[in-house]
Design an enzyme around this catalytic site. Structure first.
Site, PDB file in Angstrom:
ATOM      1  CG  HIS A   1      -2.102   0.872   1.100  1.00 16.51           C
ATOM      2  ND1 HIS A   1      -2.377   1.877   2.003  1.00 16.51           N
ATOM      3  CD2 HIS A   1      -3.077   0.943   0.163  1.00 16.51           C
ATOM      4  CE1 HIS A   1      -3.461   2.505   1.641  1.00 16.51           C
ATOM      5  NE2 HIS A   1      -3.914   1.970   0.531  1.00 16.51           N
TER       6      HIS A   1
ATOM      7  CE  LYS B   1      -5.472   6.250   2.823  1.00 12.94           C
ATOM      8  NZ  LYS B   1      -5.514   6.372   1.367  1.00 12.94           N
TER       9      LYS B   1
ATOM     10  CG  HIS C   1      -7.289   7.941  -1.561  1.00 10.14           C
ATOM     11  ND1 HIS C   1      -5.955   7.683  -1.782  1.00 10.14           N
ATOM     12  CD2 HIS C   1      -7.892   6.732  -1.503  1.00 10.14           C
ATOM     13  CE1 HIS C   1      -5.758   6.381  -1.881  1.00 10.14           C
ATOM     14  NE2 HIS C   1      -6.918   5.779  -1.715  1.00 10.14           N
TER      15      HIS C   1
ATOM     16  CE  LYS D   1      -2.007   4.730  -2.414  1.00  5.22           C
ATOM     17  NZ  LYS D   1      -1.965   3.551  -1.519  1.00  5.22           N
TER      18      LYS D   1
END
Length: 619
Positions: free
Chosen positions: A277, A507, A505, A279
């Site tokens: 996950h 966090k 989107h 990025k």
């Protein structure tokens, strides 16, 4: 099966409104005509809404319809992984949008989500409410789907090309103090994109003459990604670091066949239900080297009408030949920790990049790296990854604050995993202990914990409308088991940044003063609210288990010679002289009202159409 809480009633086969006379909507892939919507016989592709600052809409997987409601692709987490075609694996809903019902075959379900549900039953329960189908006859072969899947659930016609002045032609005015930036959002007033960045800006010659790059991510649309590189860099080598296996991996490689300069590195995922996950971009220039840690997937939907964020490093110069091993280190030990993170992949493809980083001067970095890598860790290694890594950094690099029991902890995320039957199982236990750590104080105050997650109305009125909920994969099955969690929830409101209608989107996690004007620390990360992302203690707290790869950066005031960060109350347009810290949403957060419900992505919303005139019917 219905559940009541202070934030609404959910029934798997009903919408958010609990009117008894409202007909339940089927979940089996059929559609029903809504009398209060204009009568049309087929699903219409929503056309983008032109807005200035407040009204915004974006796209994600779920099926919508103005008269014939959308039928969401029925494949959920595991199934969706093998039923996607063009972008490979979207953190999205189990549905399609903008396609006619006859086109929404079972084999085209959009791939899902952040894999934040870390139990097997959670993984499988996204289809548990669907009607059972007889197994296909072994002699019956499914016809191959020849047409490509649209690049968004809205269909190919949803996106509008941004005008050229949307992108930067000169070095933009950026706040270089903190180097935390939001993504540009299509449809906003220009002032709210001043000082924000698009992927085309990041990869442009304005920031360096690119030689090679690495793209770490979860969801890829390779042809779209290649087009984001400027023409002069478009054939420069790119390494894709991904977590796909088997059929999903084959599809990803197939996407890249027309692009011989694209190579792949598969991240090892040895623990069930973990994902890659992280990025991150590693950009190697003729002039030096740059790191970008961000929250966006490499698909157009994530760079269009969502709130996203990133940390962009300074340009790191090359060290003189013969420099020592410790040369180029920062006061935050960012170089050491980045090398440690890359080494954890145990991937030969990353060795040359590890060597390149060693050859550059990263001493200007003022943030701390907070990563997760899959594994079970004991002893000192427990503090290397996940929330225990964050706890260690907060213990060592922040200071106790008088009255800290009144300083709220804020968590803001786009996906939620299984937290357990009550708050003590993880959230108010080990995770809250991490989030409330401030220096070496022996006291353990119990400050307010505020969690930001969009309500149904936030999604309905967003720029994308209901499809934005495809990137907010909170399932009814998980939600029903943790109704206690919803008492923590606050709305998504971001008027100060112009992004109230651009669903998050991004966090972020932070500790904020009682008057919401100061920050004790701030974290931007790929990690959602889940044990899979942050890790969970096992074996009487002697071991921590982490399922997924995640990456973020932590800001602490001491690294900037400050006691606290002042919150920037007027962040846009960005000024390079501003000393305030940009918080992506409005402070103080707005608690859910009694009528508010958290967005649940796999139940229908048919009572009121969204900003595109669509309703939401999962199948």
């Amino acid at each position: 099966m219905s559940q009541d809480s202070q934030h609404g009633k959910w029934t798997i086969s009903s919408s958010d409104d609990d009117d008894d006379d409202e007909e339940d909507l089927p979940l089996s892939g059929t559609t029903t005509t809504q009398s209060r919507l204009p009568a049309k016989s087929s699903v219409r592709s929503p056309s983008p809404v032109q807005v200035s600052a407040p009204v915004e809409v974006k796209v994600e997987p779920a099926r919508l319809s103005a008269a014939s409601p959308l039928t969401l692709g029925s494949e959920a987490r595991r199934s969706a992984a093998k039923n996607q075609l063009n972008p490979v694996k979207c953190e999205r809903s189990p549905s399609l949008a903008g396609k006619r019902k006859s086109d929404a075959s079972e084999g085209t379900g959009w791939a899902l989500s952040d894999s934040d549900d870390d139990d097997k039953d959670v993984k499988e329960n996204s289809q548990s409410h669907l009607p059972k189908k007889a197994p296909p006859s072994p002699k019956t072969k499914k016809p191959k789907v020849k047409e490509e899947r649209p690049p968004s659930p809205h269909g190919r016609l949803y996106y509008i090309d941004e005008p050229e002045d949307f992108f930067e032609s000169n070095i933009p005015c950026l706040n270089d103090t903190y180097r935390f930036y939001l993504n540009k959002v299509t449809g906003l007033d220009k002032k709210y994109n001043t000082g924000a960045l698009h992927i085309r800006d990041i990869l442009s010659p304005l920031f360096g003459t690119l030689k090679e790059s690495v793209q770490f991510n979860y969801c890829f649309d390779i042809p779209w990604m290649v087009q984001q590189y400027p023409q002069e860099f478009r054939d420069r080598p790119v390494l894709i670091v991904h977590g796909d296996k088997r059929e999903a991996k084959a599809r990803l490689l197939q996407q890249a066949q027309p692009f011989p300069h694209v190579r792949f590195c598969q991240a090892k995922l040895d623990i069930a239900f973990g994902t890659h996950h992280t990025k991150m971009m590693l950009l190697w220039y003729e002039e030096g080297f740059r790191v970008i840690i961000l929250t966006s997937n490499l698909i157009r939907a994530d760079w269009y009408q969502k709130t996203q964020g990133m940390w962009m490093s300074p340009l790191f110069p090359r060290l003189p030949v013969g420099s020592g091993l410790s040369a180029g280190e920062s006061p935050t030990f960012f170089k050491r920790d980045l090398l440690d993170y890359l080494t954890s992949y145990r991937a030969p493809e990353l060795e040359e990049w590890i060597q390149r980083i060693k050859e550059h001067d990263l001493s200007e970095t003022r943030v701390y790296l907070v990563g997760s890598t899959p594994g079970r860790f004991v002893g000192p290694d427990m503090e290397r990854w996940g929330h225990l890594r964050l706890r260690k950094l907060l213990y060592e690099h922040t200071n106790p604050i008088p009255g800290e029991e009144k300083w709220p902890v804020i968590g803001q995320f786009s996906s939620i995993g299984s937290m357990g039957l009550d708050k003590t199982k993880w959230l108010a236990g080990e995770f809250q202990r991490t989030m409330t750590t401030l220096g070496k104080s022996s006291s353990r105050p119990d400050p307010p914990v505020l969690l930001l997650y969009p309500a149904v109305e936030d999604v309905r009125m967003s720029l994308e409308g209901y499809p934005a909920g495809g990137s907010l994969p909170y399932s009814i099955q998980t939600a029903q088991k943790q109704l206690w969690l919803h008492a923590y929830f606050h709305r998504w409101k971001a008027n100060a940044t112009g992004r109230s209608h651009a669903m998050p989107h991004i966090k972020t996690y932070m500790r904020v003063s009682p008057d919401f004007t100061e920050l004790a620390w701030f974290l931007v990360t790929s990690a959602n609210l889940s044990k899979a992302a942050w890790g969970a203690l096992e074996k009487n707290n002697s071991q921590v288990m982490v399922r997924s790869y995640e990456l973020g950066v932590l800001y602490v005031p001491s690294a900037f010679n400050l006691k606290t960060f002042p919150v920037d109350k007027s962040a846009f347009p960005v000024s390079s002289a501003s000393s305030g810290f940009l918080v992506p949403f409005d402070l103080p957060p707005t608690p859910y009202a009694a009528k508010d419900q958290p967005w649940i992505w796999n139940i229908p919303y048919s009572q009121e159409p969204d900003t595109h005139g669509n309703i939401w019917i999962p199948s």
